[in-house]
Enzyme design. Structure first.
Site, mmCIF file in Angstrom:
data_model
loop_
_atom_site.group_PDB
_atom_site.id
_atom_site.type_symbol
_atom_site.label_atom_id
_atom_site.label_comp_id
_atom_site.label_asym_id
_atom_site.label_seq_id
_atom_site.Cartn_x
_atom_site.Cartn_y
_atom_site.Cartn_z
ATOM 1 N N SER A 248 3.690 30.604 -61.024
ATOM 2 C CA SER A 248 3.094 29.119 -61.604
ATOM 3 C C SER A 248 3.469 28.865 -63.106
ATOM 4 C CB SER A 248 1.819 30.226 -62.562
ATOM 5 O OG SER A 248 0.571 29.920 -63.483
ATOM 6 N N GLY A 249 3.378 27.306 -62.721
ATOM 7 C CA GLY A 249 4.421 26.782 -63.084
ATOM 8 C C GLY A 249 5.604 26.122 -62.371
ATOM 9 N N THR A 253 1.403 22.298 -57.208
ATOM 10 C CA THR A 253 0.293 21.630 -57.775
ATOM 11 C C THR A 253 0.466 20.023 -57.332
ATOM 12 O OG1 THR A 253 -1.389 22.446 -58.949
ATOM 13 C CG2 THR A 253 -1.851 20.024 -58.914
ATOM 14 N N ASN A 294 2.767 27.488 -67.573
ATOM 15 C CA ASN A 294 2.419 25.897 -67.021
ATOM 16 C C ASN A 294 1.148 25.445 -67.691
ATOM 17 O OD1 ASN A 294 2.192 23.807 -65.636
ATOM 18 N ND2 ASN A 294 0.899 25.100 -63.975
ATOM 19 N N SER A 297 -1.572 25.079 -65.138
ATOM 20 C CA SER A 297 -1.712 26.045 -64.079
ATOM 21 C C SER A 297 -3.513 25.688 -63.175
ATOM 22 C CB SER A 297 -1.816 26.767 -64.669
ATOM 23 O OG SER A 297 -1.897 28.220 -64.154
ATOM 24 N N SER A 298 -2.934 26.049 -62.132
ATOM 25 C CA SER A 298 -4.483 26.124 -61.085
ATOM 26 C C SER A 298 -4.556 27.370 -61.385
ATOM 27 C CB SER A 298 -3.736 25.602 -59.173
ATOM 28 O OG SER A 298 -3.697 24.431 -59.507
ATOM 29 N N GLY A 521 0.257 30.856 -57.711
ATOM 30 C CA GLY A 521 1.421 32.070 -57.532
ATOM 31 C C GLY A 521 1.026 32.908 -57.794
ATOM 32 N N GLU A 523 1.627 36.272 -60.066
ATOM 33 C CA GLU A 523 1.927 35.837 -61.828
ATOM 34 C C GLU A 523 2.256 37.338 -62.218
ATOM 35 O OE1 GLU A 523 -1.963 34.978 -62.834
ATOM 36 O OE2 GLU A 523 -1.480 32.822 -62.621
#
Length: 1149
Positions: A248-249, A253, A294, A297-298, A521, A523
């Site tokens: 994440s981050g 995306t 992030n 973040s998605s 991603g 985590e």
């Protein structure tokens, strides 16, 4: 002896660690001539050999990192120089530090902090070495911990396969070197490594897209991956996929959006590519949120499947989403935010919309107050909201539907503000009737009482009876939050459905597609719950797909095809996947099982896991509700609090009925969707706990099914991997944390990918396909036409070294870059063929065009000729008609003018004559009056009246006279013009008439002379006859006969001459009349439909013809008369004859 490395070796890409050249020294002494081999080996940037190995060279290059000695073999793990090595699998991964310490001065030293530093060895004593760091510090470390460093010439290479020593510090340093220069993309064999810069970098835009489209830029880039995908899709007719993974981050995306931009630029043209790009703002607003790691973040996974037509143009797309984090709607951690759309709506809604939805600021809503975070640095939520509304317009979401969507969002926010009051001693509650409750009821379109009952009471069926149960405070809050989460989740799914309708392919579907996977991603937080559990499970699946494609399948294929191959060890995560998926004792199975028990709690679930899974190496049970799973990326500790509730995801049937009874269409659609997806009921205790639920399949089971479908779809495509790396946790540009980056590189197996690509055969092709694709390049035909023979002949023709390829049972395997030679030759040959065909076809087309032009010209000439003839006939007819009309008009005008002139003249004459008559009459009357004076006064009066009348008439006559004089002047001018014309014509005619008259006079004079001569001759004969009458008595009979004959001949001559003279007169009269008539026509006095000039010329020709004929007849007459004169005897006759012709000649003269 210090000598730098030859530059020819700096771009070594695809040489395996254990391959050797033909003709190289025996393997019994493999390292003796290694430096010489490297020295004489020249491999350019594209990886093709230019100069072969000759087996000789200088062995004195002791400082070169490519030379080895003392029988030690360089390792691929710790140091991986690209030199010919023996195929010794036992020592392949052995340490090289002993050799390196003797030959190389620069090493990587790991500091106590875990970071790597580049140092120089000052001295070595036994197992310890003294190393000097760049800052001047001197350390004493164990020699075995030193890792060889690459030469400076290899700093910042764009492909990790080019590194001489492939080890962790070398990879870290190379990525950092490129990262500091804003070169964030690096190749690791078939994988693209993308390091998040946390800032704008000048690597994008139309110019860069055009460069990668034309392949003028070969640097690693997302554009290059997308370009390869679309080219392979068109060439091989196989669906492609771009799998973007990372923490994440890490920038997944943004990377997905960049890939979509390139595909839209290459496959655009129909306009739908713009709609595809505009789905990003919508999905980000409704599915992304700010987390601690992030800012964007998605919180869901998405797969965008872009479909292409046969010509490579985008024809449509489809979006599929996975596991939206619904709990974020009602619960946020400190420093995080809920979904972006809530803050964007509060900041960017128009005053009219705010009033309609009763919106306030974000700080007023309890769901958004929990984290005390309402904004993101550098982000304008109001501006983003406008972008979302524009995107909704582009994907054809109507304004009414947009208002309904915003109403549902506002209803979710106001639901969080609904509070409850206790109504009895058993802690039963009911909602307060305040602004929040009324606003929610108004927004979703239901009655307040129905909403109160749905939030405070629950109807349960027990056999045939219905029991109404009041809810406690905690139950009511759970019911409220469940309703809010369900509304938001259904709204998200509805938006995705609308997007898919807008992007639908329909009849344009061709089966070719490129899928872009952007999924959450890996985590690992301090406290990891059910969401992290599912996310990390999905990443385990993706990692296995990655391993299977790059490691397992590749090595299995090598073994099945029987080629010479050395296995590469890699981390396989099958044990961890079995821990999740095994039945009946897997994590997911035990979670579903515990969710069905009425008395199941989070603690009982944790104890069950420890009881059944303690023997698994990837599982470790801890105290209480905590357990640890050893993932491929590291260990993650989970806390089971909320696991069962989130897995059940209960929404009571009363809430579904409430939504179905709403007047707004969206809540009704949500309720219908919940009922449709209720396929399989859970065990009975769930009904006892709270009645029917909307999610009869557990969340974990449904997510697992979605994941299996995703893996099956990806398995049918050719994958392209992009590994996103997050350089630091504070999202700061320019900061590079080695430990964090190294952990991510280990998780995604970058080093193993590079090793297997360097030592393997990444390019492969079946014999049939290879022969079909490159068979036409053969210069000579071979006896056998089987694909294997054709393939081998092609390889021999292009002198591809045996080390660069392997022939398997069904396929040919090539090292990196080898197929490029054949592909370039094929492209050049095809280009030449196309050029030749284009020239020939152009020649044919031009020939056909010339022939068509000639035929068209002929046809046009006929058509135009016919058209002109028709136009000329029509024009001639009109000209004749106009001439006739003009003649009649002119005639009528002339008649009018003449009549007017005559009338005016008559009036003037009558006036003058009347005046004269009246004068005469007055004088006579005066004389006849005799001086009578009694009528004198009357006569004076009469004369005065007559005089005034006469004066009036005179004035009138004078005015008329002046008008007539003006008209006469005009007529005189016209007459003068006609006179001038007539004088010209008369002059011409006079000249012609004079000529004719001269000729006529000449002929007339000739005739008159002839007449007179005959008359004189006749009279002479008569006088001679009278004088000699007496002498002619004896010959009276014969004399009479001769006289009669002579008289008859003279009469004949006279008659001929008379006829000639008569004809001359007639002809002269005819020619004169015709000439006069034509002159009148030409002057306009007479109207006739003929051309006077042409008729005059014709008349002149007729006159010349007649004159010639007349002259001939006149000469014949003369000859006849001469013959008659010759018949007479005597000197008198001769004298008379001579006298006549003499007179004739003199007359002519």
């Amino acid at each position: 002896m210090s000598q730098k490395v030859k530059p020819s070796v700096q771009s070594l890409k695809s040489m395996p660690a254990d391959y050797r050249f033909l003709g190289s020294p025996p393997l019994s002494d493999p390292l003796e001539n290694s430096s010489a081999l490297v020295k004489d080996l020249i491999i350019p940037r594209n990886g093709h050999l230019k100069n072969g190995f000759n087996g000789t060279g200088d062995n004195g290059n002791e400082d070169s990192p490519y030379s080895v000695s003392n029988g030690e073999v360089s390792s691929i793990v710790d140091g991986d120089p690209i030199v010919p090595l023996p195929q010794n699998t036992d020592r392949r991964w052995s340490d090289t530090s002993v050799y390196a310490r003797k030959k190389v001065l620069q090493f990587w030293v790991q500091l106590p902090s875990g970071n790597w530093e580049l140092g120089k060895v000052l001295s070595t004593s036994g197992e310890e070495s003294v190393v000097k760091l760049p800052e001047g510090n001197v350390l004493k470390v164990r020699s075995e911990t030193l890792v060889p460093a690459n030469p400076d010439i290899l700093d910042g290479v764009d492909d990790l396969m080019q590194l001489s020593y492939l080890n962790e510090p070398a990879v870290l340093y190379n990525l950092e070197y490129r990262y500091n220069q804003d070169m964030i993309y690096t190749k690791a064999g078939p994988v693209l490594v993308a390091v998040n810069p946390f800032k704008e970098v000048p690597l994008y835009g139309n110019s860069n897209i055009e460069a990668y489209r034309k392949r003028s830029n070969e640097s690693p880039h997302v554009y290059a991956i997308a370009d390869t995908a679309i080219r392979e899709m068109i060439r091989d007719e196989v669906n492609q996929s771009i799998i973007i993974s990372g923490e994440s981050g890490a920038g997944k995306t943004e990377t997905a959006k960049i890939a979509m931009q390139y595909l839209a630029a290459l496959g655009g043209g129909s306009g739908i590519e713009y709609e595809i790009l505009k789905t990003n703002p919508i999905l980000e607003a409704f599915g992304n949120a700010k987390t601690l790691r992030n800012d964007n973040s998605s919180r869901f996974g998405k797969l965008i499947e872009i479909h292409f037509s046969e010509t490579g143009k985008i024809s449509g797309a489809k979006v599929q989403t996975f596991l939206l984090e619904k709990s974020r709607v009602v619960q946020c951690a400190e420093g995080e935010r809920s979904y972006h759309i809530f803050y964007q709506l509060c900041a960017g809604a128009s005053p009219t919309l705010r009033e309609k939805l009763n919106l306030t600021s974000a700080e007023e809503y309890k769901y958004l107050q929990q984290s005390n975070c309402y904004s993101i640095n550098g982000v304008d939520d109001a501006e983003r909201f406008q972008a979302v509304t524009e995107a909704l317009d582009i994907v054809h979401v109507s304004k009414e539907d947009q208002e309904s969507v915003f109403a549902m969002l506002a209803a979710v926010l106001w639901l969080g503000n609904v509070s409850f009051t206790v109504i009895d001693n058993e802690n039963h509650v009911e909602p307060k009737e305040d602004e929040s409750l009324s606003t929610v009821a108004k927004l979703i379109g239901c009655k307040i009482n129905e909403l109160k009952l749905a939030l405070s009471k629950r109807n349960m069926k027990v056999r045939n009876d219905t029991i109404v149960q009041k809810l406690t405070l905690s139950q009511a809050i759970d019911a409220r939050d469940a309703l809010a989460k369900s509304i938001y989740a259904c709204l998200f799914d509805w938006l995705v459905e609308q997007i898919n309708k807008s992007l639908a392919v329909g009849k344009r579907r061709t089966g070719r597609s490129i899928s872009i996977l952007d999924i959450y991603g890996f985590e690992s937080f301090n406290k990891n719950s059910f969401e992290q559990f599912c996310i990390n499970y999905a990443n385990e699946r993706l990692q296995q797909h990655f391993n299977r494609h790059l490691f397992k399948l590749e090595q299995e294929e090598y073994i099945q095809d029987g080629i010479d191959w050395t296995r590469v060890d890699f981390e396989d995560n099958q044990n961890c996947l079995s821990l999740f998926e095994k039945k009946p004792l897997g994590l997911l199975s035990l979670l579903d099982e515990e969710s069905t028990f009425p008395n199941g709690t989070d603690l009982t679930f944790a104890n069950k896991l420890k009881e059944h899974l303690s023997t698994n190496s990837c599982f470790r049970g801890d105290r209480g509700k905590v357990f640890t799973v050893s993932h491929y990326a590291g260990e993650v500790t989970y806390e089971t609090t909320g696991f069962l509730e989130k897995n059940r995801d209960l929404l009571h049937s009363d809430s579904i009925k409430l939504l179905s009874s709403c007047s707004c269409h969206l809540p009704q659609a949500f309720a219908f969707s919940m009922l449709i997806h209720s396929e399989k009921p859970v065990a009975g205790p769930l009904y006892k706990a709270g009645g029917a639920d909307s999610q009869r399949l557990s969340v974990a089971t449904k997510f697992k099914d979605q994941l299996f479908q995703l893996m099956q779809r990806l398995g049918n495509t050719t994958p392209h991997f992009i590994r996103c790396i997050k350089p630091n946790n504070v999202q700061s540009p320019g900061l590079y944390e080695q430990g964090l980056v190294l952990q991510q590189l280990r998780c995604c197996g970058v080093l193993e990918v590079v090793r297997i690509s360097r030592s393997g055969f990444p390019t492969r092709m079946s014999h049939q396909k290879f022969a079909r694709r490159y068979g036409f390049l053969l210069l000579e035909s071979i006896a056998t036409k089987d694909p294997l023979s054709v393939s081998v002949a092609i390889l021999h023709q292009f002198n591809i070294l045996p080390e660069m390829y392997q022939v398997g049972y069904t396929k040919l395997f090539f090292r990196t870059g080898q197929i490029g030679v054949l592909e370039d030759t094929r492209n050049r040959t095809l280009h030449g063929i196309l050029r030749l065909q284009s020239c020939f076809r152009g020649h044919q087309a031009r020939s056909r065009l010339r022939e068509h032009k000639r035929r068209v010209t002929v046809l046009q000439s006929f058509v135009r000729g016919e058209k002109v003839r028709k136009e000329y006939t029509e024009l001639l007819r009109r000209h004749r008609a106009s001439s006739a009309i003009q003649s009649h008009v002119k005639k009528r005008i002339a008649k009018r003018q003449y009549k007017a002139t005559v009338d005016a003249s008559v009036v003037i004459q009558s006036a003058i004559r009347g005046e004269l008559v009246r004068r005469c009459a007055g004088d006579i009357g005066w004389l006849n009056s005799g001086g009578t004076k009694r009528n004198e006064s009357d006569e004076v009066l009469v004369k005065a009246s007559v005089l005034s009348e006469l004066q009036r008439r005179v004035l009138k006559s004078e005015a008329a006279l002046r008008e007539k004089e003006e008209e006469n002047d005009i007529l005189r001018q016209r007459l003068q013009q006609y006179d001038n014309r007539w004088s010209e014509y008369e002059t011409k005619m006079k000249s012609m008439e004079e000529i004719w008259q001269k000729q006529m006079r000449s002929l007339q004079s000739s005739l008159s002379i002839a007449k007179k001569s005959l008359e004189v001759e006749d009279s002479a004969r008569n006088s001679d006859a009278s004088v000699n009458a007496s002498d002619a008595t004896d010959f009276s009979g014969s004399g009479d006969f001769r006289t009669h004959a002579r008289t008859r001949s003279v009469g004949v001559g006279l008659s001929v001459i008379s006829r000639l003279a008569e004809e001359f007169g007639q002809r002269a009269q005819v020619f004169g009349d015709d000439t006069k008539f034509l002159m009148e026509v030409k002057s306009g006095q007479v109207e006739a439909n003929l051309d006077p000039e042409r008729e005059l010329r014709r008349l002149k020709q007729m006159f010349d013809t007649w004159k010639k004929d007349y002259g001939g007849r006149l000469r014949e007459t003369k000859l006849i008369l001469g013959k008659l004169g010759n018949g007479e005897s005597g000197g008198s006759a001769e004298r008379v004859k001579m006298k006549w012709w003499g007179r004739l000649k003199s007359t002519r003269f």
